[in-house]
Scaffold this motif. Structure first.
Motif, PDB file in Angstrom:
ATOM      1  N   GLU A 123     -58.208 -75.988  50.334  1.00  0.00           N
ATOM      2  CA  GLU A 123     -56.972 -75.600  51.014  1.00  0.00           C
ATOM      3  C   GLU A 123     -56.656 -74.141  50.719  1.00  0.00           C
ATOM      4  O   GLU A 123     -57.055 -73.597  49.682  1.00  0.00           O
ATOM      5  N   VAL A 125     -53.352 -71.814  50.131  1.00  0.00           N
ATOM      6  CA  VAL A 125     -51.941 -71.965  49.792  1.00  0.00           C
ATOM      7  C   VAL A 125     -51.274 -70.596  49.833  1.00  0.00           C
ATOM      8  O   VAL A 125     -51.627 -69.701  49.060  1.00  0.00           O
ATOM      9  N   THR A 127     -48.509 -67.959  48.993  1.00  0.00           N
ATOM     10  CA  THR A 127     -47.537 -67.797  47.908  1.00  0.00           C
ATOM     11  C   THR A 127     -46.137 -67.495  48.444  1.00  0.00           C
ATOM     12  O   THR A 127     -45.148 -67.633  47.721  1.00  0.00           O
ATOM     13  N   ILE A 164     -46.671 -72.980  41.792  1.00  0.00           N
ATOM     14  CA  ILE A 164     -47.316 -73.830  42.795  1.00  0.00           C
ATOM     15  C   ILE A 164     -47.661 -75.166  42.161  1.00  0.00           C
ATOM     16  O   ILE A 164     -48.328 -75.218  41.117  1.00  0.00           O
ATOM     17  N   ASP A 165     -47.205 -76.259  42.764  1.00  0.00           N
ATOM     18  CA  ASP A 165     -47.541 -77.599  42.295  1.00  0.00           C
ATOM     19  C   ASP A 165     -48.996 -77.890  42.659  1.00  0.00           C
ATOM     20  O   ASP A 165     -49.382 -77.797  43.820  1.00  0.00           O
ATOM     21  N   THR A 168     -49.446 -81.171  45.133  1.00  0.00           N
ATOM     22  CA  THR A 168     -49.032 -81.014  46.528  1.00  0.00           C
ATOM     23  C   THR A 168     -49.505 -79.697  47.127  1.00  0.00           C
ATOM     24  O   THR A 168     -49.484 -79.524  48.343  1.00  0.00           O
ATOM     25  N   ARG A 169     -49.907 -78.774  46.262  1.00  0.00           N
ATOM     26  CA  ARG A 169     -50.342 -77.426  46.674  1.00  0.00           C
ATOM     27  C   ARG A 169     -49.260 -76.739  47.502  1.00  0.00           C
ATOM     28  O   ARG A 169     -49.521 -76.155  48.549  1.00  0.00           O
ATOM     29  N   ARG A 170     -48.053 -76.797  46.973  1.00  0.00           N
ATOM     30  CA  ARG A 170     -46.910 -76.162  47.611  1.00  0.00           C
ATOM     31  C   ARG A 170     -46.100 -75.394  46.559  1.00  0.00           C
ATOM     32  O   ARG A 170     -46.067 -75.771  45.392  1.00  0.00           O
ATOM     33  N   THR A 172     -43.075 -74.579  44.459  1.00  0.00           N
ATOM     34  CA  THR A 172     -41.941 -75.403  44.047  1.00  0.00           C
ATOM     35  C   THR A 172     -40.847 -74.605  43.340  1.00  0.00           C
ATOM     36  O   THR A 172     -39.743 -75.108  43.163  1.00  0.00           O
TER      37      THR A 172
END
Length: 425
Positions: A123, A125, A127, A164-165, A168-170, A172
């Motif tokens: 993935e 991601v 930033t 970044i979590d 979940t690759r989001r 946070t």
């Protein structure tokens, strides 16, 4: 597949890939000074659809600059300094582009079938900020912290650590870093560094996280001459109160390293962003003192690489040996690698055990940069910016203080790398 002596993941920077290097192959005499130890060069930047027809027609520059690998060696996290900027856009101005973290499947990345493809990418991601440089995984492996080193369109203006979590690759949380209220600037500088208009923003570079004292984050502030100390729990929550201390160093820091026991942080003082001066020392910081907000957290400040007033060594990268007794330092300006005795350094004694001047093939300028330690070896990136696959890695025997192998063709002015030790270690 991870080799019997370990594997390296080397950032490509101006190349849009990472190089996977088998250390055992790099140590074979017949492979010295060749790219033969490279297993694969999987891509680390996305395809671009510039004309909007739904068909990719370009590759993003990305500028992959830093790498972190989880303890299980399942995933590698590659920080792309210029994200999805085009190669032309990054070449025109390398700073202030949207940041991107590329998640790679390590097993797939080592497979030659994925050479020059996106087949190892899990993935991309975003930033949500610009100009990222350093990254670090939390001790529990659940979050990746990434420095926002710049503002949009500027080399200046970096002011946060992005959380970044990993699951979940989001994003946070966003952790603000304190600005310098005494500097007259109130917006990012329109100039390149060094320039007196720098100094309001911290412009974070290196980052490490110690599990001690409940978790402590150390962030090198390239825009200042200090290191921010953050409470990890507060940082993960995005608290504006996460920053609990500042530790002064010689000048704007860059590479950083954490000792294996989590007790010490090494900081390379590279250069000032506000004045035309370069550094010549490495600082060693006591984690416990820094977390306790003590003013004496800097245990030692050691000249390295043969630095002089006339020729500062400009330290770039640092790494502790596997047992923490040695510190390896790369010095970009003097083209040297220093190996220090850590206990002697902390005691204020003479501590440089070895000083190497590694050579680049063809008599090119060596320019040592990032360092990763794997077993008894320090793997050091070198090579000036000279085109695709012009960077190299020296494999250094730390105890002997000698170069025992050289791998060419790993990237173009590559910055940092990560080592994956063999499973037996």
């Amino acid at each position: 597949m991870i080799g019997p002596k370990g594997t390296l993941i080397v950032s490509g920077r101006w190349d849009d890939n990472v190089a996977i290097v088998d250390i055992a192959q790099a140590l074979l005499p017949e492979n010295d000074g060749t790219p033969n130890a490279i297993l694969s060069r999987p891509r680390a930047t996305p395809d671009l659809d510039l004309d909007g027809d739904g068909v990719p027609d370009a590759r993003a520059s990305g500028q992959p600059v830093a790498v972190a690998v989880d303890v299980a060696a399942r995933h590698a996290y590659v920080v792309c300094h210029s994200g999805d900027a085009t190669p032309e856009g990054a070449a025109a101005y390398q700073h202030g582009h949207p940041g991107l973290v590329t998640v790679l499947d390590v097993a797939a990345a080592t497979d030659p079938a994925h050479d020059d493809t996106l087949g190892a990418v899990v993935e991309f991601v975003s930033t949500g900020r610009t100009g990222p440089v350093g990254c670090a995984l939390t001790p529990d492996g659940r979050a990746l912290l990434v420095n926002c080193g710049e503002a949009e369109g500027s080399e200046d203006g970096g002011d946060e650590v992005t959380v970044i979590d990993v699951a979940t690759r989001r994003v946070t949380a966003r952790v603000p870093l304190a600005l310098n209220p005494d500097h007259p600037a109130r917006s990012p500088s329109p100039h390149d560094s060094p320039h007196e208009s720098f100094g309001h923003y911290p412009n974070p570079t290196g980052i490490v996280i110690s599990p001690r004292a409940g978790g402590v984050v150390f962030v090198g502030n390239g825009g200042f001459s200090d290191v921010s100390v953050l409470d990890l729990k507060a940082a993960l929550a995005g608290s504006a109160e996460a920053e609990i201390n500042r530790v002064a160093v010689e000048t704007g820091p860059f590479g950083m390293a954490l000792s294996p026991d989590g007790a010490l942080v090494a900081v390379a003082s590279r250069e000032s962003m506000s004045r035309p001066t370069e550094g010549g020392t490495v600082s060693i910081i006591d984690v416990g003192r820094a977390a306790a907000r003590r003013p004496d957290a800097e245990l030692a400040r050691i000249p390295v690489g043969g630095t002089t007033d006339e020729m500062p060594s400009r330290p770039f990268g640092v790494a502790f040996s596997q047992n923490g007794s040695r510190l390896v330092v790369s010095c970009f300006r003097t083209n040297a690698i220093s190996i220090l005795d850590v206990a002697a350094a902390c005691a204020g004694k003479a501590c440089e055990l070895h000083r190497l001047y590694p050579e680049a093939p063809g008599g090119a300028t060596p320019r040592p940069r990032g360092i990763a330690v794997c077993g008894p070896y320090a793997c050091v990136i070198g090579g000036a910016k000279e085109g695709a696959r012009s960077s190299l890695v020296w494999v250094v025997d730390i105890a002997a203080g000698t170069v025992v192998g050289t791998v060419t063709g790993v990237g173009n002015e590559s910055y940092f790398l990560a080592a994956i030790p063999p499973p037996s270690t």
